[in-house]
Design a protein around this motif. Structure first.
Motif, PDB file in Angstrom:
ATOM      1  N   ASP A  36      60.441  -9.748  41.512  1.00 35.43           N
ATOM      2  CA  ASP A  36      60.246  -8.395  42.040  1.00 35.43           C
ATOM      3  C   ASP A  36      61.511  -7.865  42.704  1.00 35.43           C
ATOM      4  OD1 ASP A  36      57.554  -8.296  41.262  1.00 35.43           O
ATOM      5  OD2 ASP A  36      56.919  -9.324  43.091  1.00 35.43           O
TER       6      ASP A  36
ATOM      7  N   HIS B  52      53.499 -18.845  30.333  1.00 37.76           N
ATOM      8  CA  HIS B  52      52.481 -17.951  30.882  1.00 37.76           C
ATOM      9  C   HIS B  52      51.432 -17.633  29.815  1.00 37.76           C
ATOM     10  CE1 HIS B  52      50.589 -14.834  33.122  1.00 37.76           C
ATOM     11  NE2 HIS B  52      51.168 -13.808  32.521  1.00 37.76           N
ATOM     12  N   ARG B  53      50.165 -17.800  30.181  1.00 38.52           N
ATOM     13  CA  ARG B  53      48.997 -17.550  29.322  1.00 38.52           C
ATOM     14  C   ARG B  53      48.866 -18.548  28.180  1.00 38.52           C
ATOM     15  NH1 ARG B  53      48.238 -11.312  27.881  1.00 38.52           N
ATOM     16  NH2 ARG B  53      47.823 -12.347  25.889  1.00 38.52           N
TER      17      ARG B  53
ATOM     18  N   ARG C  39      57.338  -8.644  32.192  1.00 37.44           N
ATOM     19  CA  ARG C  39      57.209  -7.982  33.498  1.00 37.44           C
ATOM     20  C   ARG C  39      56.243  -8.726  34.410  1.00 37.44           C
ATOM     21  NH1 ARG C  39      52.389  -5.233  32.839  1.00 37.44           N
ATOM     22  NH2 ARG C  39      51.756  -4.951  30.651  1.00 37.44           N
ATOM     23  N   GLU C  40      55.350  -9.543  33.837  1.00 37.41           N
ATOM     24  CA  GLU C  40      54.380 -10.270  34.653  1.00 37.41           C
ATOM     25  C   GLU C  40      54.985 -11.505  35.318  1.00 37.41           C
ATOM     26  OE1 GLU C  40      50.799 -11.116  32.514  1.00 37.41           O
ATOM     27  OE2 GLU C  40      50.593  -9.064  31.739  1.00 37.41           O
TER      28      GLU C  40
ATOM     29  N   TRP D 264      52.920 -22.031  35.801  1.00 36.02           N
ATOM     30  CA  TRP D 264      52.595 -20.874  34.977  1.00 36.02           C
ATOM     31  C   TRP D 264      51.623 -21.182  33.844  1.00 36.02           C
ATOM     32  CZ3 TRP D 264      53.423 -15.992  36.192  1.00 36.02           C
ATOM     33  CH2 TRP D 264      54.425 -15.687  37.115  1.00 36.02           C
TER      34      TRP D 264
ATOM     35  N   LEU E 158      54.744  -9.594  28.166  1.00 34.87           N
ATOM     36  CA  LEU E 158      54.476 -10.401  29.354  1.00 34.87           C
ATOM     37  C   LEU E 158      55.653 -10.574  30.303  1.00 34.87           C
ATOM     38  CD1 LEU E 158      52.358 -13.279  27.749  1.00 34.87           C
ATOM     39  CD2 LEU E 158      51.555 -11.152  28.776  1.00 34.87           C
TER      40      LEU E 158
END
Length: 405
Positions: free
Chosen positions: A187, A63-64, A182-183, A90, A180
């Motif tokens: 859920d 991610h990112r 939690r991103e 991602w 990150l």
């Protein structure tokens, strides 16, 4: 100089498909757009795996990050609906040298480029990825941006200068200090049932978990409750687990305050713990050791690691840009709170650079590794670690029963 009609058409198409990769230090590479057109920025890293690009793309730990594949030919086997490691791609961007013009594999359902386009992933191809990788090895990972289509021109129709593109890259956040997990975490909690007779129950805290990880546990008779990263210790104990697992994930472990405090609650209750990748870094911090950012990290499926307990060398899959700062030789006392977690040893080391690749606590039931024993993608040398987790849970149950007597 003159061009034939065919050559002129090719040049025109190249200009229309043109993409530019810009690094924060000003280095730029011009190639072709691959995937979606537009702009993307992130930390640029390289992956040395010759296969497994679908698993790489869908690994939440990226991610990112903009990923450079060092293998020159990518996309040969296309994309299927079975090998994804999470619910979506991602990576922030994707860089390849020579993309396959058409996939050829009996499992392929669509091309790599069509999947990138469908999920809006901006990429670039036809650049010298060897030169780019050498640059990153010398200068270290940094922020970068891929620009294509309208993002390369100003309102008057002129090409934007590289300096303007660098300015946009420098506006992107750095990975250091990024929280990150939690991103990318789920859920809603869900459960993977064991295959065959149930041998144990594990709560797996999703910090960016890959789908193969709970499957590897289920194959060994473990019921796995995959839970959000925001879970509390009360919610964990309500599930009556035999063990707790922290997964891989993105970001800086130094920013993961909640996860560190949660793990200390687990350790205080002496619930058996196993962590992978980010979970290894969280264990290191919970024990009181520091973490630091590697110059360019370990990312690939061919990293040699020494298991100090068995003296065996394993070829392993890695994806990490941070490492634990713990004494490599001999036992040390975990620094947190005057040593309340007792003695710790570095159980695994990377043979390329002596980076800590595993921790084992001697006075609380906890161990972790920095790499990926689930092997998605990668070799299966480290699959025994899931069996070691079962042994830890079973032995801890015997020890707890003896304490009650």
């Amino acid at each position: 100089m003159t061009h034939s009609a065919g050559a002129t058409s090719a040049l025109t198409n190249f200009h229309a498909d043109r993409a530019v990769l810009v690094l924060e230090d000003g280095r730029a590479f011009t190639g072709r757009s691959f995937g979606a057109r537009g702009v993307t920025v992130g930390e640029i890293v390289f992956n040395t795996g010759m296969t497994g690009y679908q698993e790489t793309l869908t690994d939440p730990s990226y991610h990112r990050q903009i990923v450079v594949m060092t293998a020159p030919h990518i996309g040969n086997t296309g994309i299927n609906d079975e090998d994804d490691e999470s619910r979506k791609i991602w990576v922030a961007g994707f860089i390849v040298r020579d993309p396959s013009p058409r996939p050829s594999n009996w499992r392929s359902e669509r091309s790599l480029e069509s999947e990138l386009e469908a999920q809006g992933i901006v990429g670039i191809s036809d650049i010298d990825t060897r030169a780019l990788t050498r640059h990153l090895r010398e200068r270290g990972v940094m922020r970068a941006g891929i620009f294509s289509g309208e993002e390369l021109i100003d309102p008057s129709g002129r090409d934007l200068p590289v300096a303007d593109l660098v300015h946009k890259v420098l506006a992107a956040p750095k990975m250091a200090g990024a929280d990150l997990a939690r991103e990318v975490s789920t859920d809603q909690a869900f459960t993977i049932e064991p295959q065959g007779e149930r041998r144990a129950t594990v709560v797996a805290v999703d910090l960016g978990i890959k789908s193969m990880t709970p499957l590897r546990m289920a194959e060994r008779g473990i019921r796995v409750h995959v839970v959000p990263s925001s879970i509390t210790i009360e919610e964990i104990t309500a599930l009556e687990p035999d063990g707790v697992f922290f997964s891989n994930g993105p970001g800086d472990p130094g920013a993961a305050t909640h996860e560190v405090e949660l793990l200390r609650e687990v350790l205080d209750r002496k619930i058996p713990y196993f962590g992978i990748c980010f979970g290894n870094q969280i264990l290191g911090r919970a024990l009181g050791y520091g973490t630091y950012k590697l110059n360019y990290g370990h990312r690939g499926i061919n990293q040699p690691v020494l298991d100090r307990e068995t003296s065996k060398v394993e070829v392993t899959a890695h994806n990490h840009g941070f490492a634990v700062d713990a004494p490599i030789d001999g036992e040390s006392i975990a620094p947190h709170d005057g040593g309340r977690y007792g003695r710790v040893v570095v159980s695994h080391v990377g043979l390329n650079d002596n980076v800590v690749e595993g921790l084992r606590a001697l006075d609380v039931p906890a161990f972790s590794v920095q790499y990926h024993p689930e092997a998605a993608a990668g070799p299966h040398d480290a699959a025994y670690l899931f069996d070691r987790f079962i042994d830890l849970m079973q032995n801890n149950g015997v020890a707890a029963a003896n304490e009650e007597k």
